[in-house]
Design an enzyme around this catalytic site. Structure first.
Site, PDB file in Angstrom:
ATOM      1  NE  ARG A  17      -4.194  -1.812   1.374  1.00 59.63           N
ATOM      2  CZ  ARG A  17      -5.124  -1.755   2.303  1.00 59.63           C
ATOM      3  NH1 ARG A  17      -5.262  -0.682   3.055  1.00 59.63           N
ATOM      4  NH2 ARG A  17      -5.939  -2.761   2.486  1.00 59.63           N
ATOM      5  CG  ASP A  77     -14.297   6.823   5.543  1.00 61.37           C
ATOM      6  OD1 ASP A  77     -14.929   5.736   5.571  1.00 61.37           O
ATOM      7  OD2 ASP A  77     -13.045   6.888   5.553  1.00 61.37           O
TER       8      ASP A  77
END
Ligand SMILES: C[S@@+](CC[C@H](N)C(=O)[O-])C[C@H]1O[C@@H](n2cnc3c(N)ncnc32)[C@H](O)[C@@H]1O
Length: 270
Positions: free
Chosen positions: A32, A136
């Site tokens: 990632r 979020d």
């Protein structure tokens, strides 16, 4: 990456998001974070850990944290909570004074499928007096939720075809939510670890498939903070793998409804 570098990146991510990264997740950091290393011209993970120790690396710390969130979502995910919601909303509406706007929070909304699923339930029930708030930690997913555009793959996951036809329009090979659904939801960046008092009371809160990434004390803290924002007869939905057991005394399961919780002090209202 040496063990100290892993530990310092994991500590930073936990402090900023609550997400716990155990040493077996090192592969995840490698995959990632590789694009960030490339983009920033940072030679390796050890150098990244050193850069992140600098208090001026705020933007980098944020990018790294967001890259380590898991944003998997789908329309009407897990089905059952939405079946319960269909029965719950008319009941809650009936218990409110005329003109009351039902307030529903999709906390950790990712790319918005949960919030728009709730919007479709409201529309199908003919409930107009309602608002949906989606939030979020990750800026990128909040932008996507706000945009309301989904790929063919995304709409094929969980969205019945008649709902797709009714509530979405095709646009350049993708699907855009109708202005009507889009207008029911508001999206904002918000950290679940923060203070939510200014948001006021919600009749329903969805906080699904995010607490699994936190340690038990953080789960308990977040659940208590959400309980504080819930109306006395309100319902909190957690993910299928999540529970309040042993984590908070403030919430109790709604009898016979997996994943639905209400306030312990008002269990007679559930
Ligand atoms: C797996 S998705 C769940 C999405 C949706 N609730 C569902 O169940 O389909 C988890 C989301 O939690 C968000 N997240 C992780 N830590 C967070 C935090 N501390 N505050 C707010 N959101 C967070 C991630 O960015 C991610 O979008």
């Amino acid at each position: 990456m040496n063990a100290d570098s892993f530990a310092s990146i994991a500590a930073l991510v936990k402090a900023r998001s609550g997400i716990v990264l155990t040493p077996d997740k090192e592969y995840m950091l490698d995959t990632r974070l590789a694009p960030i290393l490339k983009q920033e011209g940072i030679v390796n993970m050890d150098a990244l850990a050193i850069r992140l120790r600098d208090a001026r690396a705020e933007a980098l710390a944020r990018t790294v944290t967001e890259a380590l969130t898991t944003n998997e979502s789908s329309f009407f995910r897990d089905g059952k909570p939405f079946e319960h919601l269909k029965r719950l909303l008319p009941k809650l509406q009936g218990a409110r004074p005329p003109g009351h706007r039902l307030r529903i929070w999709s906390a950790a909304c990712s790319t918005g499928q949960e919030a728009y699923s709730i919007a479709m339930v409201l529309r199908e029930l003919g409930i107009k007096d309602a608002e949906i708030f989606g939030s979020d930690l990750s800026r990128e997913v909040v932008d996507r939720a706000r945009d309301g555009v989904f790929t063919q793959f995304e709409v094929q996951r969980g969205l019945p075809v008649q709902m797709l036809v009714k509530y979405f329009r095709q646009e350049s090979g993708k699907w855009r939510v109708s202005p009507d659904l889009r207008g029911m939801a508001r999206f904002e960046e918000r950290n679940l670890l923060g203070d939510h008092k200014a948001l006021g009371r919600f009749d329903v809160i969805f906080c699904r498939n995010v607490l699994i990434y936190f340690d038990p004390p953080t789960k308990g803290k977040v659940m208590n903070a959400l309980a504080a924002q819930l109306a006395p007869d309100g319902v909190l939905y957690l993910g299928g793998a999540e529970t309040v057991l042993g984590l908070t005394e403030r919430l109790v399961p709604v009898t016979g409804e997996r994943g639905a919780y209400g306030l312990a002090e008002n269990r007679s209202l559930l």
